[in-house]
Design an enzyme around this catalytic site. Structure first.
Site, PDB file in Angstrom:
ATOM      1  N   SER A  61       0.835  -1.209   0.000  1.00  0.00           N
ATOM      2  CA  SER A  61       0.000   0.000   0.000  1.00  0.00           C
ATOM      3  C   SER A  61       0.865   1.252   0.000  1.00  0.00           C
ATOM      4  O   SER A  61       0.368   2.328  -0.316  1.00  0.00           O
ATOM      5  CB  SER A  61      -0.913   0.005   1.212  1.00  0.00           C
ATOM      6  OG  SER A  61      -0.202  -0.380   2.358  1.00  0.00           O
ATOM      7  N   HIS A 119      -3.725  -3.515  -4.932  1.00  0.00           N
ATOM      8  CA  HIS A 119      -3.834  -2.965  -3.569  1.00  0.00           C
ATOM      9  C   HIS A 119      -5.250  -3.163  -3.049  1.00  0.00           C
ATOM     10  O   HIS A 119      -6.180  -2.446  -3.440  1.00  0.00           O
ATOM     11  CB  HIS A 119      -3.448  -1.475  -3.565  1.00  0.00           C
ATOM     12  CG  HIS A 119      -3.541  -0.845  -2.210  1.00  0.00           C
ATOM     13  ND1 HIS A 119      -3.851   0.484  -2.037  1.00  0.00           N
ATOM     14  CD2 HIS A 119      -3.407  -1.375  -0.956  1.00  0.00           C
ATOM     15  CE1 HIS A 119      -3.881   0.747  -0.735  1.00  0.00           C
ATOM     16  NE2 HIS A 119      -3.629  -0.360  -0.070  1.00  0.00           N
ATOM     17  N   GLU A 147      -7.232  -1.019  -5.846  1.00  0.00           N
ATOM     18  CA  GLU A 147      -6.378  -0.142  -6.651  1.00  0.00           C
ATOM     19  C   GLU A 147      -5.434  -1.032  -7.466  1.00  0.00           C
ATOM     20  O   GLU A 147      -4.707  -1.850  -6.896  1.00  0.00           O
ATOM     21  CB  GLU A 147      -5.584   0.820  -5.759  1.00  0.00           C
ATOM     22  CG  GLU A 147      -6.379   2.010  -5.249  1.00  0.00           C
ATOM     23  CD  GLU A 147      -5.508   2.980  -4.458  1.00  0.00           C
ATOM     24  OE1 GLU A 147      -5.759   4.204  -4.529  1.00  0.00           O
ATOM     25  OE2 GLU A 147      -4.572   2.522  -3.762  1.00  0.00           O
ATOM     26  N   ASN A 201      -4.603   6.594  -0.384  1.00  0.00           N
ATOM     27  CA  ASN A 201      -3.838   6.963   0.809  1.00  0.00           C
ATOM     28  C   ASN A 201      -3.188   8.334   0.660  1.00  0.00           C
ATOM     29  O   ASN A 201      -2.962   9.042   1.636  1.00  0.00           O
ATOM     30  CB  ASN A 201      -2.800   5.887   1.125  1.00  0.00           C
ATOM     31  CG  ASN A 201      -3.466   4.660   1.726  1.00  0.00           C
ATOM     32  OD1 ASN A 201      -4.558   4.743   2.261  1.00  0.00           O
ATOM     33  ND2 ASN A 201      -2.809   3.515   1.608  1.00  0.00           N
TER      34      ASN A 201
END
Ligand code: T1G
Length: 647
Positions: free
Chosen positions: A402, A423, A435, A473
């Protein structure tokens, strides 16, 4: 082009609609249906009609693409009334899904029959509107107010078996067309039931509506509550009055920001899993999946792939860890058994397809291997060195990192064209977002394989470029930084969380960090600092250094009493942060939300400029499916667009 065709089966006219892909009720469909009623009424040889659809589904509702345009006659309520008022009875023959306007048309028919696999529903609230063609007026007359409230305010379709018990359909059939014709023929020899609009409906006591309102309010947006008002109105007024009230509410909501936001997400969700850039590129087949690491993420990924029917080989470093990994996967299916989603037998079948081992050689015939080990570059590289040695040359190798750079993980891997980042989000068997992070070497069919996996796992796959935190993120980091900036300007932590809950998030940024733990992001920042990166000290760092990691330490941004998860404003936090706070900005809830959503959108703009995301829609999907952004706000990019256009 004619969308309706008629075939005669003796005195029964079989009317087939063919408007691919889902028989959406467009203007043309309304016109043809309206005229067809007159045509069949005028045909002396026809005594009844069966309405059936070609393709994979019955009418899937009004054509949502027309929502942005002014309504054109004949309006759908008129088409439903026309069918109901026909001289000859109509039978709706349902397969796939009869949804929204599709089910309203079915309620205009005198009878409804469906195959076992069919579903019926009124999902309009999921599009920010309410039924606009008698869903809140005819449904309670057909199946009672309790069923109508559930169907309309939840928007959840009902399987045919349950719909039959509820009285929403008259018969479950196996051979749809011939059984529907037989049903129509039999009905001609019996007394016809009253048209649905003429069936009785009684008012309900106040507490019924109070309870229903509490449930509808949990959705967080206005459509379910407006739908409830319309249902109540229908129980307390005549049919015509109730229809007018429903229509007025429908048209009002149709033009609302919430409806526009939910349409935006509806179409984005349909476009994302099949990117046009991958059109015609065949993904590699995936039947057997290797998963490296049986911790929370690895087990979740294994569970999700197994649930989609893939064979799983779970690799761990030693037998004890293998046993723990298999137990973690087992817990996932135990949960499904507890929720009644899986039988014990099915659970056993699921686990029969999950094999554990410490031997990488077991992966020699895997089609795809997903690494989900500790987030440390050396550990990951060692895994891929092993995979490069044992896996088939055409096997796809993926990392679930990540935060690390996938290019760095793939360094030294023979043939990096088969490498990709996948991800997942925790818990991986539940969270929809995936992702997909290709490197510059990733082959197009490997990227296509990532998207195909996303579809097979019923995930929301979104392509992300390589940067720290990819899309989600990275925006989360900006969101938190902006929230901390507000704290330094004197806005109270609890006010900020309340503002974001008011905006539609289930939790504000600070209470969410206390739940997940402040130390996760802290360790990342410390890792970057150790690499010599200039990472400014955050307010969160100050708290972690003081031992405040969140609920797990009894305190983070808030204090928590022993065994109690209720966040309490903390004097200790105020003292720890005192010299970082200057001023006492007085902002309203909406101003705070605007500020934070604006920051997310600004980061989104930068992400688009850098090509890290393919489209603003993709960013909105990441936020809605991975970070709890309220669907009815459309995502930060949509919300910012709306805000800017309003200015
Ligand atoms: N209008 C226009 N296009 C639609 C559509 C609709 N209602 N439903 C689907 N599509 C398109 C979709 O965009 C996609 O296009 C393709 O069809 C396949 O969809 C007055 C106001 C029916 C269960 O909310 O739930 O009636 O991407 O990938 O997985 O009261 O589509 O291929 O170009 O989803 O097989 C209420 C919405 C409308 C149902 C099929 N109806 N649709 O699922 O295919 S409001 C709905 C679905 C209403 C009245 C009110 C699903 C499906 P493309 P798909 P699927």
């Amino acid at each position: 082009m004619t969308l309706l065709t008629v075939r005669r089966d003796g005195e029964i006219a079989v009317v087939t609609l063919d408007n691919p892909p889902v028989n959406a009720i467009s203007e043309a469909v309304r016109k043809e249906l309206f005229e067809m009623v007159g045509q069949l009424d005028a045909d002396p040889e026809v005594r009844a009609a069966v309405l059936i659809c070609a393709g994979r589904t019955f009418l899937a509702g009004a054509d949502v693409r027309e929502f942005g345009k002014p309504p054109v006659e004949p309006h759908l309520p008129d088409v439903v009334d026309r069918i109901e008022g026909a001289e000859k009875p109509w039978v709706a023959a349902i397969h796939g899904a009869a949804l929204g306007g599709g089910f309203e048309i079915a309620m205009g028919c005198r009878f409804r029959v469906a195959v076992e696999s069919a579903r019926v529903g009124l999902p309009e609230v999921t599009l920010g509107v309410i039924p606009g063609a008698s869903g809140t007026v005819r449904t309670p007359r057909l199946a009672g107010i309790e069923t109508a409230v559930d169907l309309v305010t939840s928007g959840r379709p009902m399987p045919a078996g349950k719909a039959l018990k509820a009285g929403l359909i008259d018969a479950a059939v196996s051979d749809l067309e011939s059984d529907a014709v037989a049903f129509a023929r039999a009905a001609l020899n019996a007394e016809l039931p009253l048209p649905v609009s003429q069936r009785p409906l009684a008012p309900m006591p106040e507490d019924f509506w109070q309870d229903a309102r509490k449930r509808a309010a949990t959705a967080g947006h206005q459509a379910p509550l407006r739908a409830l008002d319309s249902l109540r109105f229908a129980t307390e007024h005549g049919f015509a009055e109730a229809m007018a009230h429903e229509r007025e509410t429908f048209l009002d909501l149709r033009g609302s920001d919430e409806a526009a936001a939910l349409r935006h997400i509806f179409f984005a969700e349909r476009a994302a899993p099949k990117p046009s850039a991958l059109k015609g590129i065949e993904p590699r087949p995936v039947r057997t999946v290797g998963v490296i690491g049986g911790g929370t993420m690895g087990a979740g990924i294994a569970g999700a792939c197994r649930e989609a029917g893939m064979e799983i080989i779970l690799i761990e470093r030693d037998d004890e860890a293998v046993a723990r990994g298999l137990a973690n996967v087992g817990k996932i299916f135990d949960g499904a058994v507890k929720r009644g989603k899986l039988s014990e037998e099915d659970r056993a079948g699921r686990m029969a397809g999950v094999r554990g081992s410490t031997d990488y050689a077991e992966l020699a015939d895997a089609d795809l291997v997903i690494e989900a080990v500790f987030e440390e570059i050396g550990v990951k590289r060692a895994v891929f060195a092993e995979l490069g040695r044992v896996c088939r040359a055409d096997a796809v190798l993926a990392t679930n990192t990540s935060y690390l750079d996938p290019r760095a993980i793939a360094e030294g891997l023979p043939d990096p064209s088969r490498f990709i980042g996948l991800h997942f989000f925790s818990p991986a068997h539940i969270m929809k977002l995936l992702e997909i992070v290709p490197t510059p070497d990733t082959a197009p069919d490997v990227l296509a394989t990532g998207f195909a996996l996303g579809r097979a796992l019923n995930k929301m796959p979104v392509q992300a470029g390589i940067c720290e935190g990819f899309i989600g993120n990275r925006i989360l980091k900006r969101y938190r930084a902006e929230a901390e900036a507000l704290v330094t300007q004197g806005v109270a932590i609890a006010e900020i969380d309340a503002a974001m809950r008011g905006y539609g998030f289930r939790m504000g940024p600070f209470e969410a960090q206390d739940l997940g733990g402040l130390d996760i992001a802290f360790l990342q920042r410390e890792g970057a600092r150790a690499e010599g990166q200039d990472v400014p000290e955050t307010l969160g760092d100050i708290l972690v250094r003081a031992g405040r990691k969140g609920q797990k330490t009894g305190g983070g941004w808030y204090d928590y009493a022993e065994g109690d998860r209720t966040p309490k404003p903390s004097a200790s936090v105020a003292a720890l942060l005192a010299d970082r706070v200057s001023g006492s900005a007085a902002l309203s809830g909406p101003q705070i939300a605007d500020r934070l959503v604006g920051a997310m959108a600004a980061e989104g703009e930068a992400i688009l400029r850098e090509g890290i995301a393919q489209s603003p829609q993709d960013i909105d999907l990441v936020e809605v499916h991975g970070y709890g952004f309220p669907r009815w706000k459309g995502g930060p990019m949509f919300a910012a667009g709306l805000r800017d256009s309003a200015r």
